[in-house]
Design a protein around this motif. Sequence first.
Motif, PDB file in Angstrom:
ATOM      1  N   GLY A 411       0.791  -1.220   0.000  1.00  0.00           N
ATOM      2  CA  GLY A 411       0.000   0.000   0.000  1.00  0.00           C
ATOM      3  C   GLY A 411       0.824   1.271   0.000  1.00  0.00           C
ATOM      4  O   GLY A 411       0.342   2.329  -0.411  1.00  0.00           O
ATOM      5  N   LEU A 412       2.080   1.187   0.450  1.00  0.00           N
ATOM      6  CA  LEU A 412       2.915   2.380   0.553  1.00  0.00           C
ATOM      7  C   LEU A 412       3.761   2.629  -0.692  1.00  0.00           C
ATOM      8  O   LEU A 412       4.047   3.773  -1.036  1.00  0.00           O
ATOM      9  N   ILE A 413       4.170   1.563  -1.355  1.00  0.00           N
ATOM     10  CA  ILE A 413       5.096   1.694  -2.479  1.00  0.00           C
ATOM     11  C   ILE A 413       4.412   2.462  -3.614  1.00  0.00           C
ATOM     12  O   ILE A 413       3.209   2.291  -3.850  1.00  0.00           O
ATOM     13  N   PRO A 414       5.108   3.335  -4.315  1.00  0.00           N
ATOM     14  CA  PRO A 414       4.482   4.091  -5.411  1.00  0.00           C
ATOM     15  C   PRO A 414       3.916   3.155  -6.481  1.00  0.00           C
ATOM     16  O   PRO A 414       4.575   2.195  -6.890  1.00  0.00           O
ATOM     17  N   HIS A 415       2.693   3.428  -6.915  1.00  0.00           N
ATOM     18  CA  HIS A 415       2.076   2.558  -7.914  1.00  0.00           C
ATOM     19  C   HIS A 415       1.519   3.341  -9.100  1.00  0.00           C
ATOM     20  O   HIS A 415       0.813   2.779  -9.936  1.00  0.00           O
ATOM     21  N   GLU A 416       1.833   4.640  -9.173  1.00  0.00           N
ATOM     22  CA  GLU A 416       1.390   5.425 -10.329  1.00  0.00           C
ATOM     23  C   GLU A 416       2.224   5.117 -11.564  1.00  0.00           C
ATOM     24  O   GLU A 416       1.755   5.241 -12.697  1.00  0.00           O
ATOM     25  N   GLN A 417       3.476   4.717 -11.362  1.00  0.00           N
ATOM     26  CA  GLN A 417       4.380   4.380 -12.449  1.00  0.00           C
ATOM     27  C   GLN A 417       4.953   2.984 -12.205  1.00  0.00           C
ATOM     28  O   GLN A 417       5.065   2.553 -11.057  1.00  0.00           O
ATOM     29  N   PRO A 418       5.329   2.267 -13.271  1.00  0.00           N
ATOM     30  CA  PRO A 418       5.970   0.962 -13.068  1.00  0.00           C
ATOM     31  C   PRO A 418       7.258   1.129 -12.276  1.00  0.00           C
ATOM     32  O   PRO A 418       7.992   2.113 -12.442  1.00  0.00           O
ATOM     33  N   GLY A 419       7.533   0.188 -11.415  1.00  0.00           N
ATOM     34  CA  GLY A 419       8.751   0.263 -10.619  1.00  0.00           C
ATOM     35  C   GLY A 419       9.136  -1.086 -10.055  1.00  0.00           C
ATOM     36  O   GLY A 419       8.284  -1.958  -9.854  1.00  0.00           O
ATOM     37  N   GLU A 420      10.431  -1.255  -9.817  1.00  0.00           N
ATOM     38  CA  GLU A 420      10.939  -2.488  -9.216  1.00  0.00           C
ATOM     39  C   GLU A 420      11.892  -2.106  -8.096  1.00  0.00           C
ATOM     40  O   GLU A 420      12.762  -1.246  -8.269  1.00  0.00           O
ATOM     41  N   TYR A 421      11.729  -2.743  -6.948  1.00  0.00           N
ATOM     42  CA  TYR A 421      12.477  -2.369  -5.755  1.00  0.00           C
ATOM     43  C   TYR A 421      13.019  -3.627  -5.077  1.00  0.00           C
ATOM     44  O   TYR A 421      12.450  -4.715  -5.198  1.00  0.00           O
ATOM     45  N   GLY A 422      14.107  -3.440  -4.354  1.00  0.00           N
ATOM     46  CA  GLY A 422      14.688  -4.535  -3.588  1.00  0.00           C
ATOM     47  C   GLY A 422      14.928  -4.104  -2.155  1.00  0.00           C
ATOM     48  O   GLY A 422      15.286  -2.948  -1.892  1.00  0.00           O
ATOM     49  N   PHE A 423      14.730  -5.027  -1.231  1.00  0.00           N
ATOM     50  CA  PHE A 423      14.922  -4.753   0.193  1.00  0.00           C
ATOM     51  C   PHE A 423      15.514  -5.990   0.858  1.00  0.00           C
ATOM     52  O   PHE A 423      15.412  -7.103   0.340  1.00  0.00           O
ATOM     53  N   TYR A 424      16.096  -5.781   2.013  1.00  0.00           N
ATOM     54  CA  TYR A 424      16.424  -6.888   2.895  1.00  0.00           C
ATOM     55  C   TYR A 424      15.426  -6.874   4.047  1.00  0.00           C
ATOM     56  O   TYR A 424      15.130  -5.817   4.610  1.00  0.00           O
ATOM     57  N   ALA A 425      14.896  -8.037   4.372  1.00  0.00           N
ATOM     58  CA  ALA A 425      13.918  -8.136   5.449  1.00  0.00           C
ATOM     59  C   ALA A 425      14.091  -9.474   6.147  1.00  0.00           C
ATOM     60  O   ALA A 425      14.500 -10.469   5.530  1.00  0.00           O
ATOM     61  N   TYR A 426      13.767  -9.499   7.425  1.00  0.00           N
ATOM     62  CA  TYR A 426      13.795 -10.763   8.158  1.00  0.00           C
ATOM     63  C   TYR A 426      12.619 -11.619   7.707  1.00  0.00           C
ATOM     64  O   TYR A 426      11.491 -11.132   7.575  1.00  0.00           O
ATOM     65  N   LEU A 427      12.882 -12.915   7.459  1.00  0.00           N
ATOM     66  CA  LEU A 427      11.860 -13.843   6.986  1.00  0.00           C
ATOM     67  C   LEU A 427      11.641 -14.914   8.054  1.00  0.00           C
ATOM     68  O   LEU A 427      12.470 -15.808   8.230  1.00  0.00           O
ATOM     69  N   PRO A 428      10.533 -14.841   8.811  1.00  0.00           N
ATOM     70  CA  PRO A 428      10.320 -15.789   9.911  1.00  0.00           C
ATOM     71  C   PRO A 428      10.328 -17.248   9.480  1.00  0.00           C
ATOM     72  O   PRO A 428      10.827 -18.107  10.204  1.00  0.00           O
ATOM     73  N   SER A 429       9.777 -17.558   8.309  1.00  0.00           N
ATOM     74  CA  SER A 429       9.708 -18.962   7.894  1.00  0.00           C
ATOM     75  C   SER A 429      11.087 -19.565   7.689  1.00  0.00           C
ATOM     76  O   SER A 429      11.270 -20.774   7.815  1.00  0.00           O
ATOM     77  N   ASP A 430      12.088 -18.734   7.360  1.00  0.00           N
ATOM     78  CA  ASP A 430      13.450 -19.222   7.147  1.00  0.00           C
ATOM     79  C   ASP A 430      14.395 -18.860   8.282  1.00  0.00           C
ATOM     80  O   ASP A 430      15.544 -19.296   8.289  1.00  0.00           O
ATOM     81  N   ASN A 431      13.934 -18.025   9.213  1.00  0.00           N
ATOM     82  CA  ASN A 431      14.769 -17.574  10.329  1.00  0.00           C
ATOM     83  C   ASN A 431      16.074 -16.964   9.821  1.00  0.00           C
ATOM     84  O   ASN A 431      17.166 -17.280  10.282  1.00  0.00           O
ATOM     85  N   GLU A 432      15.948 -16.055   8.829  1.00  0.00           N
ATOM     86  CA  GLU A 432      17.129 -15.420   8.262  1.00  0.00           C
ATOM     87  C   GLU A 432      16.747 -14.112   7.575  1.00  0.00           C
ATOM     88  O   GLU A 432      15.572 -13.868   7.267  1.00  0.00           O
ATOM     89  N   LEU A 433      17.755 -13.263   7.343  1.00  0.00           N
ATOM     90  CA  LEU A 433      17.552 -12.075   6.530  1.00  0.00           C
ATOM     91  C   LEU A 433      17.539 -12.497   5.066  1.00  0.00           C
ATOM     92  O   LEU A 433      18.396 -13.262   4.627  1.00  0.00           O
ATOM     93  N   ALA A 434      16.573 -12.000   4.310  1.00  0.00           N
ATOM     94  CA  ALA A 434      16.422 -12.427   2.921  1.00  0.00           C
ATOM     95  C   ALA A 434      16.266 -11.212   2.018  1.00  0.00           C
ATOM     96  O   ALA A 434      15.779 -10.154   2.441  1.00  0.00           O
ATOM     97  N   PHE A 435      16.681 -11.374   0.765  1.00  0.00           N
ATOM     98  CA  PHE A 435      16.546 -10.321  -0.239  1.00  0.00           C
ATOM     99  C   PHE A 435      15.148 -10.395  -0.832  1.00  0.00           C
ATOM    100  O   PHE A 435      14.763 -11.397  -1.429  1.00  0.00           O
ATOM    101  N   ARG A 436      14.386  -9.329  -0.674  1.00  0.00           N
ATOM    102  CA  ARG A 436      12.980  -9.284  -1.066  1.00  0.00           C
ATOM    103  C   ARG A 436      12.816  -8.339  -2.254  1.00  0.00           C
ATOM    104  O   ARG A 436      13.356  -7.232  -2.250  1.00  0.00           O
ATOM    105  N   THR A 437      12.080  -8.767  -3.271  1.00  0.00           N
ATOM    106  CA  THR A 437      11.864  -7.924  -4.440  1.00  0.00           C
ATOM    107  C   THR A 437      10.379  -7.649  -4.622  1.00  0.00           C
ATOM    108  O   THR A 437       9.529  -8.497  -4.337  1.00  0.00           O
ATOM    109  N   ILE A 438      10.083  -6.435  -5.105  1.00  0.00           N
ATOM    110  CA  ILE A 438       8.705  -6.019  -5.371  1.00  0.00           C
ATOM    111  C   ILE A 438       8.666  -5.352  -6.737  1.00  0.00           C
ATOM    112  O   ILE A 438       9.471  -4.463  -7.031  1.00  0.00           O
ATOM    113  N   ASN A 439       7.733  -5.796  -7.563  1.00  0.00           N
ATOM    114  CA  ASN A 439       7.538  -5.216  -8.888  1.00  0.00           C
ATOM    115  C   ASN A 439       6.116  -4.680  -8.962  1.00  0.00           C
ATOM    116  O   ASN A 439       5.156  -5.418  -8.735  1.00  0.00           O
ATOM    117  N   VAL A 440       5.979  -3.385  -9.265  1.00  0.00           N
ATOM    118  CA  VAL A 440       4.671  -2.730  -9.310  1.00  0.00           C
ATOM    119  C   VAL A 440       4.329  -2.372 -10.751  1.00  0.00           C
ATOM    120  O   VAL A 440       5.150  -1.779 -11.461  1.00  0.00           O
TER     121      VAL A 440
END
Length: 500
Positions: A411-440
């Motif tokens: 809901g926060l990421i800009p969605h008026e224009q196409p965009g692709e973003y990458g983040f690091y986030a903790y992933l509970p299912s894997d118990n590790e920091l993981a590289f997360r990608t979002i394509n809008v």
Amino acid sequence: MSRHSPRVTPLLAAIVIASASVATASDDGWLRDEVWREHAHGVSLRPPADATLFERIVPDSVPWTLGGGGPKQVVLTDLAARFRLEPIRKELRRQRDREARRLLDAIVDDRTLTPRGHATFLAHSNDDALLRMEGHDGYAIRLYVRSTKNEVRVNQVGEAAIGQVAHETPSAVVTEQRKTKIADQPAVVLVYKIPDRQEGDRARVQSIVQLDRRHFAMLQLDVPHILLRDVRPIYRQVQNSIRITPQKELKQARHVLIEAGRQWLEGLNKKRLAAIVRPSQLLRIVQEGHQGNVDIGYLRVRTERTTELHMPGVAILVNARVRSNEHVHDTDSRFFLSLDGRHEMWKINTTARSAVRGAAASKPALSWAETGLRSGDRIEVHHQDLSGPNTRHWKRPPGYVSQVLVHLLDGLIPHEQPGEYGFYAYLPSDNELAFRTINVTPREEGGFLVLTRSSPKHGLSVAEYDAEGKLVARRMPGRRWLIPTDGEELARLWGAAESK
């Protein structure tokens, strides 16, 4: 559980069908036009046009549930319950002979026949493959990516593969062994004949290619030996279609996405974060199947302004129920982020109990718990499951997003224009920091699509939002859907007590 079809728009359905790679043969042979990609190590290939594809499903098929535990541990615990030694010990004591005493001495104080807690399990199953391609001619092609503790060369891996096949099937014969190159990388090809008097001889072909000194990919064909000559040209085309993106290019592409995510995070101020207060949202969890769609659970998600340890901030509260086989998993989660973004904390509690009524319902419930804390750049996670307690520490990497923002990104990421973003986030299912990608991707008629991959080794989720930014539907890995609902529908599906 109830059978009920999810409300899915034609657009999202079309994307789902496209992602399933339903295709016809390409002009140059037996392969599909679409390319299947593995995102952790940069391996890609083109599957056979006539094959049905099966991807490995990882435990986060439904978000926010199961913590870092998962149904596998429940199965293991049930297995232990079936192999209790106390009844055997009582019977041996009753017999009072020499052989009985010898057996009593052998089992000593053991409680079960299951392995010790520190034992190492080696899994040999179809699900261990990243991709399984099953053809109509009775063949199966699997793709694996393996790692080793020490640096090895591909010929050493080939010798180890021969030894493993010989251990599993002593009668197997190596009929071909040669060095080659696949995707310009050193490789070996191994061909086996596996005698089988009951079901007929089988053939196995393994193509092992070096990714780096500690990682390699293996493409494996299993087929009735009588069909090897007919099927091997298809396998050879799949092998020749393999491409490997160099790690340097993967890192560069990741850096570009992380930089885009970091710049967006810098513009996320306190006022915008404080303004995020949403009403409670109810979501059905629907499992898609060949015989119809089945409701297997639901989620309640609530956002609120609150104060923790004298720090004003935003909290996300998630309550989930998921029915998996004969067990029901109930998860209560709470995630908090201070408005200045410097501190966060979270707690996830999951309880698994039997869904079977009667005597089986008396089995004790199993629990997992996790607490996380970040202060500045220091991240600490305490995890407790059936194997015992575990604590891990990390330093916050560039482009890191909190657990609260993970839930709010769509809901926060800009969605008026196409965009692709990458983040690091903790992933509970894997118990590790993981590289997360979002394509809008915005839609011309209004609304937008969000494609999310929670880590390079996890599947893609596709969410559709309407022009007002409301979720229409989200398709998760494992053919599971999150469908917005209301209390009335939830009560009809799960009973009045569940809708409160």
